[in-house]
Every structure is written in C-alpha cells, then in structure tokens.
Design a protein around this motif. Structure first.
Motif: not given
Length: 297
Positions: A231-238, A257-259
């Motif tokens: 959650k919230g680790c916005w650098r992680v991708t598909d 959530r928030e990714c």
C-alpha cells in the motif's frame, strides 16, 4: 480485597470434623494461585494485590516470572517506566511482548534489558514506539533467535543496519510489519528476504523507495508468502505484480491501494486466482461499453 490475615478451612469430610485451617498463601502457587486465580486478574488488579502484604508481594512477583505474555496495547498510555520495570524485572520466560501505545515512556534503557533476558521471545510488537532506536533491534537480534513475529509499524527510526541485524540472526521470522518505515528501501528488503525465506506475512506499506526490484526478489524467494502489503508504494508497477502471480502460488492477500502504477492489467490474474485485493476492479471505457451492451441484451 481479601484480608491477608484471613484463613481458609479445608475439610476432608462433609461434617467438617476432619478440617485444617490454612492461610491463603499456603495454597499451591503454581496449580492454584497462578493457574486459577492470578491468570484471571488484570494488570491493575495484580499491582493492587501486590501491595496488600509481604506475602502477596512475593506471590505476584513470582507470578510475573511465570508469565509468558505481556500485552500493554490497551493500557500502554496509562502505564509508566516504573510500573514496566516492576512488571518485567524478573521475567525470563516471555514469549510475547506487545508494547503498542507506550511511546510516551518507552526508551532504549527500559526495553533492552527485557529483550536481553527473554531469549524465548517469539512475538514482539513495537507499533508507534518512536522514543527507541536501532540499538533495540541489535539486542533483539543477538538474544532472540526464536523470533517469529515482529511488528515495527510506524517506527520511522528503523534503519538498514538495524533491520539487517534482525534478518541475519532471526531467520525463523514468519510475520513482519514494516509499514511506514520510511528510511529503508530495496537493498534492505532484499537482504531481509534472502535471510528470512520462511516469511508468510510481509507488510511494506508506505515505504516510498520500494521498487519492482525488491518485490520481484520477494516473489522469487518467499515461496510460502500468504499476505503482502504494498500500500502506497507508488514506484511498484504491474511488472512486479505479474512476477508475484507467477512465483507465489500460496499468496492469499495483496494490498496495493494508492499504488498508481499498478493496474487491472496485472491484477486480473490475481483475481482469477481468488487472491484478496484491497482495490475494486477497474474497467476501461471499451470494456464498460461491452458490459452495458450485454446488460441491455
């Protein structure tokens, strides 16, 4: 509170002719006092009993040695350093230590002796304890090799050095919560999972430096993983989610959530496997139109 001078009459016959008068303190401590009486009292009641007499003080003190669990999560804010020291000064058999809500008074010098004396600890929860340092993790690592569960949620002081010490010495870890430990990143998480390959639950929410590199290592290393929070680790991708779907057959829950770089492109495979997700399905406009047409028909 019972009068410390009161007596108990123990009778071996219904008519009371064969009876013995004993003090309550003469009852078996382990089988009667510990198992049947003190185990039902709250910490507040135990401290009140301890103050009744010298006998009760020794009784409660011995019981504290016997306790396997200290959980201050519901009373931590009302506790203080002196009460904690009185509670734990002779403890050597603890299995669980839960210290949530103790941030106002818990410091390194208070906690480290307890960790050093209780080598059988299996669960430690330090959620929100922000007046301690990585010295605590070093003591935990060197004295508690049987540790199975560690919660450091919102412990912003956690560093790569402290956590790596735990990973190297506590290789039986199964549950680890690092939510909000901002100062760690890919290198720390990779080192952690390489040492602790039995992890079943791993929470890495709001670690903003986390990338696909660490998540892919988790997927390829933690083959027993059941719960993962990003959650919230916005650098992680598909790409990382696809690797998780491929390499983690036991995964049951995933929080993303928030990714913002994780989309339904990768999550659809998780949904097909019945993995519990914390985000609803998102359809593109074309798929929405097809669904609407199908409903009209």
């Amino acid at each position: 509170m019972t009068d410390p001078e009161s007596k108990l009459v123990l009778s071996s016959s219904g008519d009371g002719q064969n009876s013995t008068v004993v003090s309550p303190w003469e009852l078996p401590w382990q089988d009667v006092w510990f198992e049947l009486i003190l185990s039902r009292l709250s910490l507040k009641e135990l401290f009140l009993l301890k103050a009744v007499s010298q006998e009760s003080k020794e009784l409660v003190k011995e019981y504290f040695k016997y306790r396997f669990v200290v959980d201050l999560s519901s009373v931590g804010a009302k506790f203080n350093k002196g009460a904690f020291l009185a509670l734990t000064e002779d403890m050597q058999n603890l299995r669980e230590l839960v210290l949530k809500n103790t941030k106002d008074w818990l410091t390194d010098d208070v906690l480290m002796p307890v960790l050093g004396s209780n080598v059988h600890l299996r669960r430690v929860d330090l959620t929100g304890c922000n007046n301690i340092s990585n010295l605590v993790l070093q003591v935990l690592a060197s004295h508690c090799p049987e540790l199975r569960e560690l919660c450091l949620c919102s412990c912003h002081w956690v560093s790569q050095e402290g956590l790596t010490s735990v990973a190297m010495q506590c290789r039986k870890l199964e549950k680890l919560n690092l939510t909000g430990c901002w100062d760690i990143g890919d290198d720390t998480v990779i080192a952690l999972v390489l040492f602790c390959q039995n992890l079943m639950s791993l929470h890495l929410g709001n670690i903003y430096g986390l990338t696909d590199e660490a998540v892919c290592t988790i997927a390829r290393t933690c083959r027993h993983l059941q719960q993962l929070s990003l959650k919230g680790c916005w650098r992680v991708t598909d790409q990382a989610v696809r690797i998780l779907a491929e390499y983690c057959p036991t995964l049951q829950g995933l929080q993303v959530r928030e990714c913002r770089n994780i989309t339904e492109i990768s999550l659809s495979a998780m949904r097909k496997r019945k993995v519990r997700l914390d985000v609803p399905p998102k359809f593109d406009n074309k798929r929405k139109a097809l669904v609407k047409l199908h409903l009209q028909i």
